[in-house]
Design an enzyme around this catalytic site. Structure first.
Site, mmCIF file in Angstrom:
data_model
loop_
_atom_site.group_PDB
_atom_site.id
_atom_site.type_symbol
_atom_site.label_atom_id
_atom_site.label_comp_id
_atom_site.label_asym_id
_atom_site.label_seq_id
_atom_site.Cartn_x
_atom_site.Cartn_y
_atom_site.Cartn_z
ATOM 1 N N ASN A 179 -1.875 14.017 3.456
ATOM 2 C CA ASN A 179 -2.786 14.721 4.385
ATOM 3 C C ASN A 179 -2.654 14.294 5.837
ATOM 4 O OD1 ASN A 179 -5.173 12.609 4.585
ATOM 5 N ND2 ASN A 179 -4.955 12.939 2.401
ATOM 6 N N HIS A 196 0.859 -1.196 0.000
ATOM 7 C CA HIS A 196 0.000 0.000 0.000
ATOM 8 C C HIS A 196 0.887 1.236 0.000
ATOM 9 C CE1 HIS A 196 -3.816 2.178 0.678
ATOM 10 N NE2 HIS A 196 -3.001 3.083 1.215
ATOM 11 N N ASP A 255 2.161 3.126 3.140
ATOM 12 C CA ASP A 255 1.303 4.282 2.835
ATOM 13 C C ASP A 255 2.135 5.485 2.384
ATOM 14 O OD1 ASP A 255 -1.265 5.457 2.476
ATOM 15 O OD2 ASP A 255 -1.014 6.588 4.330
ATOM 16 N N THR A 276 -7.062 9.875 -3.920
ATOM 17 C CA THR A 276 -8.143 10.750 -4.350
ATOM 18 C C THR A 276 -7.652 12.027 -5.015
ATOM 19 O OG1 THR A 276 -8.232 11.792 -2.165
ATOM 20 C CG2 THR A 276 -9.672 9.891 -2.558
ATOM 21 N N HIS A 313 1.643 5.080 -2.647
ATOM 22 C CA HIS A 313 1.077 5.957 -3.665
ATOM 23 C C HIS A 313 2.195 6.647 -4.442
ATOM 24 C CE1 HIS A 313 -2.672 5.605 -1.357
ATOM 25 N NE2 HIS A 313 -1.984 5.971 -0.293
#
Length: 295
Positions: free
Chosen positions: A250, A27, A245, A73, A29
């Protein structure tokens, strides 16, 4: 980058724990760079640029072999940055996309050829506006034919409302971040019990990830996270995944940016035996994302 959003840690500690050979960061990004892969106009945050080269350098530094790159997102349904990372990986990365109901069969086929193996549905209302269940069912019917799975991201309080929908899905369902439990409670208490019942279904998987988002006790050990993750890992060892992650978008709400070396050094506390660590870091993600390489 928006004021208040923290950049990722520039000099993480080299972990003392050495992951087993073939370990997967399942996981993470990539963001931008924004001048090449613009961020979505409807985004709720603008992250720092964090591209494929930086991700793969971190992978090697931490002692991992592969990545699963999850669409976040801030890029909406424009998966180009994620696909670019997969194409640069030389087969050492797979992807989880965000798509809308209007995607064509050709576009789905192109994503599959690039290495995408799942779609993500985000229900965290501070990040997105969730759609009706019928909207997501239409997408699932199409991606199931490709052998893809569904990743869901939700708050613990939302599980009851979404239970019937999640349990109706014909694919594997992977839950991000243990469904964001309240770590001030007990992993053996009534608050976490519904999630453990949910996990008893054979097609439900879980990522034991993001202590930096969930912990109240804080870094570097995130002690309150450990009993929850260890409970899930020990009860469902063949359906758990782990990831960094990175680049931790954020996190201004938490107030610190984690050192990724700290997160890796937590792994033996979550998965206390070599056999369980092998399943968590190698066997499970390989079975889900690279099944063609699993004997």
């Amino acid at each position: 980058m928006d004021a208040g959003w923290l950049p990722f840690h520039p000099t993480p500690t080299r972990p003392a724990f050495t992951p087993p050979s073939g370990a997967v960061d399942a996981h993470c990004h990539v963001f931008g760079p924004g001048d090449r892969f613009p961020y979505a106009p409807e985004r709720k945050y603008t992250p720092c640029d964090a591209g494929a080269a930086q991700l793969f350098a971190l992978r090697d530094f931490l002692g991992f072999s592969r990545n699963v790159v999850v669409q976040a997102t801030c890029h909406g349904t424009d998966n180009r940055a994620m696909v670019d990372a997969l194409e640069q990986s030389g087969g050492r990365a797979r992807g989880v996309a965000t798509v809308d109901a209007g995607i064509t069969d050709g576009e789905l086929a192109a994503l599959h050829a690039a290495g995408v193996r799942g779609v993500r549905f985000n229900y965290v209302k501070r990040l997105v506006e969730p759609r009706p269940d019928t909207y997501y069912h239409g997408i699932v019917e199409r991606i199931a034919a490709l052998g893809w799975h569904v990743v869901v991201y939700f708050e613990a309080a939302d599980l009851a409302e979404k239970w019937d929908f999640f349990t109706s899905l014909p694919t594997i369902v992977v839950v991000d971040h243990m469904g964001r439990p309240d770590l001030t409670r007990s992993p053996d208490g009534p608050e976490f019990a519904p999630f453990l019942r949910f996990m008893e279904r054979d097609n439900i998987w879980c990522k034991v990830t993001c202590p930096e988002r969930l912990s109240k006790s804080g870094p570097p050990t995130y002690d309150d996270f450990v009993p929850f993750a260890r409970t899930v890992v020990e009860r469902f060892p063949d359906r758990v995944l782990w990831g960094t992650d990175w680049p931790h978008p954020n996190l201004n709400m938490v107030g610190h940016m984690p050192d990724d070396g700290w997160l890796v050094d937590m792994i033996p506390r979550l998965a206390p035996t070599p056999a369980v660590r092998q399943a968590l870091l190698v066997d499970n993600p390989m079975r889900l994302y690279w099944p063609e390489e699993v004997a």
